[in-house]
Scaffold this motif. Sequence first.
Motif, mmCIF file in Angstrom:
data_model
loop_
_atom_site.group_PDB
_atom_site.id
_atom_site.type_symbol
_atom_site.label_atom_id
_atom_site.label_comp_id
_atom_site.label_asym_id
_atom_site.label_seq_id
_atom_site.Cartn_x
_atom_site.Cartn_y
_atom_site.Cartn_z
ATOM 1 N N VAL A 1 -4.852 79.774 -37.086
ATOM 2 C CA VAL A 1 -3.766 78.848 -36.777
ATOM 3 C C VAL A 1 -4.305 77.438 -36.559
ATOM 4 N N MET A 2 -5.461 77.355 -35.871
ATOM 5 C CA MET A 2 -6.059 76.041 -35.680
ATOM 6 C C MET A 2 -6.378 75.404 -37.039
ATOM 7 N N PHE A 3 -7.030 76.200 -37.910
ATOM 8 C CA PHE A 3 -7.373 75.674 -39.228
ATOM 9 C C PHE A 3 -6.121 75.295 -40.013
ATOM 10 N N TYR A 4 -5.082 76.088 -39.816
ATOM 11 C CA TYR A 4 -3.828 75.801 -40.504
ATOM 12 C C TYR A 4 -3.310 74.408 -40.137
ATOM 13 N N TYR A 5 -3.298 74.125 -38.838
ATOM 14 C CA TYR A 5 -2.785 72.815 -38.428
ATOM 15 C C TYR A 5 -3.692 71.677 -38.860
ATOM 16 N N VAL A 6 -4.994 71.951 -38.896
ATOM 17 C CA VAL A 6 -5.925 70.913 -39.360
ATOM 18 C C VAL A 6 -5.603 70.531 -40.804
ATOM 19 N N ILE A 7 -5.464 71.546 -41.659
ATOM 20 C CA ILE A 7 -5.256 71.228 -43.079
ATOM 21 C C ILE A 7 -3.846 70.690 -43.311
ATOM 22 N N LEU A 8 -2.898 71.156 -42.518
ATOM 23 C CA LEU A 8 -1.538 70.617 -42.632
ATOM 24 C C LEU A 8 -1.549 69.119 -42.332
ATOM 25 N N PHE A 9 -2.278 68.782 -41.261
ATOM 26 C CA PHE A 9 -2.377 67.366 -40.915
ATOM 27 C C PHE A 9 -3.066 66.590 -42.031
ATOM 28 N N LEU A 10 -4.197 67.108 -42.510
ATOM 29 C CA LEU A 10 -4.949 66.407 -43.561
ATOM 30 C C LEU A 10 -4.076 66.185 -44.800
ATOM 31 N N CYS A 11 -3.344 67.219 -45.174
ATOM 32 C CA CYS A 11 -2.554 67.150 -46.403
ATOM 33 C C CYS A 11 -1.521 66.028 -46.333
ATOM 34 N N PHE A 12 -0.816 65.964 -45.230
ATOM 35 C CA PHE A 12 0.238 64.954 -45.168
ATOM 36 C C PHE A 12 -0.279 63.583 -44.736
ATOM 37 N N ALA A 13 -1.405 63.584 -44.038
ATOM 38 C CA ALA A 13 -2.052 62.296 -43.780
ATOM 39 C C ALA A 13 -2.490 61.689 -45.109
ATOM 40 N N ALA A 14 -3.012 62.552 -45.994
ATOM 41 C CA ALA A 14 -3.450 62.063 -47.306
ATOM 42 C C ALA A 14 -2.268 61.497 -48.086
ATOM 43 N N LEU A 15 -1.125 62.163 -47.963
ATOM 44 C CA LEU A 15 0.074 61.661 -48.653
ATOM 45 C C LEU A 15 0.414 60.255 -48.162
ATOM 46 N N GLY A 16 0.363 60.084 -46.834
ATOM 47 C CA GLY A 16 0.655 58.771 -46.264
ATOM 48 C C GLY A 16 -0.360 57.729 -46.694
ATOM 49 N N VAL A 17 -1.629 58.108 -46.643
ATOM 50 C CA VAL A 17 -2.690 57.170 -47.030
ATOM 51 C C VAL A 17 -2.529 56.779 -48.500
ATOM 52 N N ASN A 18 -2.267 57.763 -49.338
ATOM 53 C CA ASN A 18 -2.104 57.465 -50.761
ATOM 54 C C ASN A 18 -0.930 56.527 -51.004
ATOM 55 N N GLN A 19 0.175 56.832 -50.351
ATOM 56 C CA GLN A 19 1.355 56.002 -50.517
ATOM 57 C C GLN A 19 1.035 54.560 -50.121
ATOM 58 N N TRP A 20 0.299 54.442 -49.015
ATOM 59 C CA TRP A 20 -0.055 53.112 -48.536
ATOM 60 C C TRP A 20 -0.990 52.402 -49.527
ATOM 61 N N LEU A 21 -2.010 53.144 -50.006
ATOM 62 C CA LEU A 21 -2.961 52.551 -50.950
ATOM 63 C C LEU A 21 -2.261 52.094 -52.221
ATOM 64 N N LEU A 22 -1.331 52.935 -52.688
ATOM 65 C CA LEU A 22 -0.720 52.647 -53.975
ATOM 66 C C LEU A 22 0.250 51.498 -53.907
ATOM 67 N N ARG A 23 0.688 51.181 -52.708
ATOM 68 C CA ARG A 23 1.599 50.043 -52.587
ATOM 69 C C ARG A 23 0.846 48.769 -52.277
ATOM 70 N N SER A 24 -0.446 48.897 -52.224
ATOM 71 C CA SER A 24 -1.235 47.693 -51.979
ATOM 72 C C SER A 24 -1.749 47.166 -53.317
ATOM 73 N N ARG A 25 -2.435 46.063 -53.256
ATOM 74 C CA ARG A 25 -3.003 45.479 -54.462
ATOM 75 C C ARG A 25 -3.889 46.486 -55.176
ATOM 76 N N LEU A 26 -4.657 47.244 -54.363
ATOM 77 C CA LEU A 26 -5.558 48.246 -54.906
ATOM 78 C C LEU A 26 -4.848 49.197 -55.861
ATOM 79 N N GLY A 27 -3.712 49.719 -55.415
ATOM 80 C CA GLY A 27 -2.981 50.680 -56.230
ATOM 81 C C GLY A 27 -2.525 50.080 -57.552
ATOM 82 N N TYR A 28 -1.999 48.852 -57.489
ATOM 83 C CA TYR A 28 -1.554 48.202 -58.714
ATOM 84 C C TYR A 28 -2.727 47.951 -59.649
#
Lengths: 242, 290, 337
Positions: free
Chosen positions: C166-193
């Motif tokens: 369960v601990m590992f489950y929450y770790v990867i759940l967090f990582l997965c959606f944190a990555a989604l947020g980070v990607n979204q942020w990166l892609l909306r920056s100059r870098l992403g374009y």
Amino acid sequence: MSVPLLKIDQLAKSFKGLRAVDGVSIEVPEGKIYALIGPNGAGKTTIFNMIAGVFAPTEGQVLFGGQDITGLRPDQVCQAGIGRTFQVVKPFNDLSVLDNVLVGALRKTPHVDEAREAASTILKQLGLDGKSQQMATNLTLPERKRLEVARALATGPQLLLLDEVMAGLRPTETDEMVTFFRNLNKETGITILLIEHVMRAVMALSERVYVVNYGQLLSQGTPDEVVNDQAVLDCYLGEDAF
Amino acid sequence: MTWDTIANIMIGGVLTGLVYALMALGLSVIFGVIKVVNFAHGEMMALAMYAAFVIFSTYGLDPLLATPIIAGGLFLIGYIMQRALVAPFVTRPEHEQFILLLAVAILLVNGLLLIFGPDAQSVMVEYGFDSFEVGPLILDKVKVYAAAASIAVALSLLLFFKYTRTGKAIRACSDNLRGAQVVGLNIKNLYALTFGLGAACVGAAGCLLSMLVDITPMLAPELTLLAFIIVIIGGLGSLSGALLGGVLIGASEALAGLLITPSMKSLFSFGLLILVLAIRPQGLLGKRSS
Amino acid sequence: MERIFGGVPKRALGLLGLMIASLIIAPAIVNAYVLSVILITLYFAYVGQAWNLMMGYAGQLSLGHTLYVGLGAYTSAALFVHFGISPLIGLFVGMAIAVAAGALIGSMAFRFGIGGVYFALLTIAFAEFTRILFEHFDWVGAMGGFFLPVENRDSSDFLNLRGGPVMFYYVILFLCFAALGVNQWLLRSRLGYYWMAIREDQEAAQAVGINTFRYKMIAVMISAAMTALGGVFIAFYYNNLFPADAFGMHRSIELILAPIIGGMGTLFGPILGAFILTPLGEGLTILMESMGVKAAGVKQLFYGVILLVIIRFVPGGVWPLISKKLGIDKRMKGKSE
């Protein structure tokens, strides 16, 4: 006497022994519109590519605003203040028209929102604002040519290199483009060097014309002088006769 | 270690290398003409090896004699694959071609795994342990035969390209596709023939290699990589480069096995690949594309 | 936050919220087996997103991405086993090493203008090279494998990443959606374009002033770091590492399936792809077992078929089709229509 904005000096380029450009010197003063003409394969685009940093010249120098920019990379040349279009258009196909221009505008600002605003303004000037949400791949060729110009302009260049942006346009479209560039030049003082086959546009736009043939400068002068130069007529006739 | 041993091992490596070269030749032919990188190359090779194994264990037919049959079979597979699968991808982006053939590779290797299981099989011909003695050198008979057959197949392919009408037409497609279209060549058919020929090469090579090494499904991706290493070292699309690369890799693997440990021999090949990519990306005999 | 959520349609946010909420309460509802399937799905969704940055957005096809998984895994595990260093510190070292490896590969390839197929092969070569090195690297067990001590799994020791599923489950759940947020942020920056411009046309990208070398390097390095973090997770979750498994090419392939099927160059594609592929694969395995068929390779065969069908008929992946149906704004993804 002021330094010309662009000065290329004895520029030469060999490809595997073939001398595509052989000692060409050109000057373009700030705020002027000059043209580079010549038959197909004369070396015009090669000259452009050397200015824009696509490849380094075998010999000679490119000076921009008195600075030596010979052999810089294309992105460095753009950062120095030279924008260019491609003869064979290269839109970012899977991006929207607006995003295409936005990418260009990001040279002047790191902020995407500001770049987007700047991009919309430029699209409006070029009459592409109705298409801004379309994918670039869906544009017609004349539209893509305009997009090419818009993207180059968005980088905020002092000098704009236009490589056959009127080719394939209808006469009325050509006239629109001519008007656009003339106004742009008048309002912003931007310097333009254009390669063009459409003589109607060359005559209407440029103050001075350089003619290249077989990689060498054949003639130069005002548009009227050049079209009355027998050597120039011969080289074009020669091409037609071929 | 005496010089004789070293010479023996090196020559063994060169002989095996010639079989590798034939495999790589197939890859190079396909890329040179169709401009598609056959990522399922080693898997097709493994298919041929298993075919040789089945034919040998069922009918007792020597792989040397089975070579034309298996090469023919792979030719058909290659021809059909190009027609049915690869053709629409010729104009698609590079990564999509790559993924398509990756999918084919996954299907082939796991299909083989399903049918034959993970254990190693081998083809043991009667003369498997015989050898020729040439002065101080001892050459394994199977290696000599396999190498000779590889050279024969490679040579006939090169002659085919040089002298036959179809061969010339294929070269025309490779040199100038637009021109070939203009003069009315049937590009679709020529492409399929080319893929077939490339597959036939790898079929023959696989059949011959089955005499030299144990056969497992897991060999397939290794062979794909090996084929790539060889053509990249030789120059992608260069036929003579593929031959040179094959011999070079065969010899260097043998040498590496001798100097370090056999399990690290592919380290040597990968090292060589990285070196070539870094220093001369167009390969030893390749032309710069720009 | 505006950079992440601004402009995303309410409907999409709602669906995303619903998904995250159900994933959060999942451990209370589903059994241990199902949880382990979701966990591994989330892992593939996570590393798929990391790969997608590089291929989907910057257009650089890496087929040796497991190199970064392996480096992250081995580094953090070795630091923990040999020196007792917590993986929460070890992960930075692992990421740094992966970034260095990515930078090395990138600098070689991009400096010399190696692109496309050559780049893909170079990445495979490096991964295989590293695999063979690790097979002879006795400090981390060489061929015999490297094992983390398995202690009591009932108590959770987050600082050392020791604990139950369960601990590992929450770790990867967090990582997965944190990555989604980070990607979204990166892609909306100059870098992403800039990445997308490079993906579409490098020459044109250079002409508008983009230093393509630099931005491709940044893509490799970010992607390597993110992937390595996935490696740290997998090392401590499975507790054992083998070179062939950590660096093998089949792992690299496994890693790219989800983003390809879900849709390369789309933000949500890798997650969708993982949620399609992993449960299907697991379901197939169970089905085969229940029928008494014990055959290695069936799952992979099935993956091969899916991959073939997708790339043949929907090369853009499944997400673009679904997002249209759901009426979710195209701004959610990089390319649209």
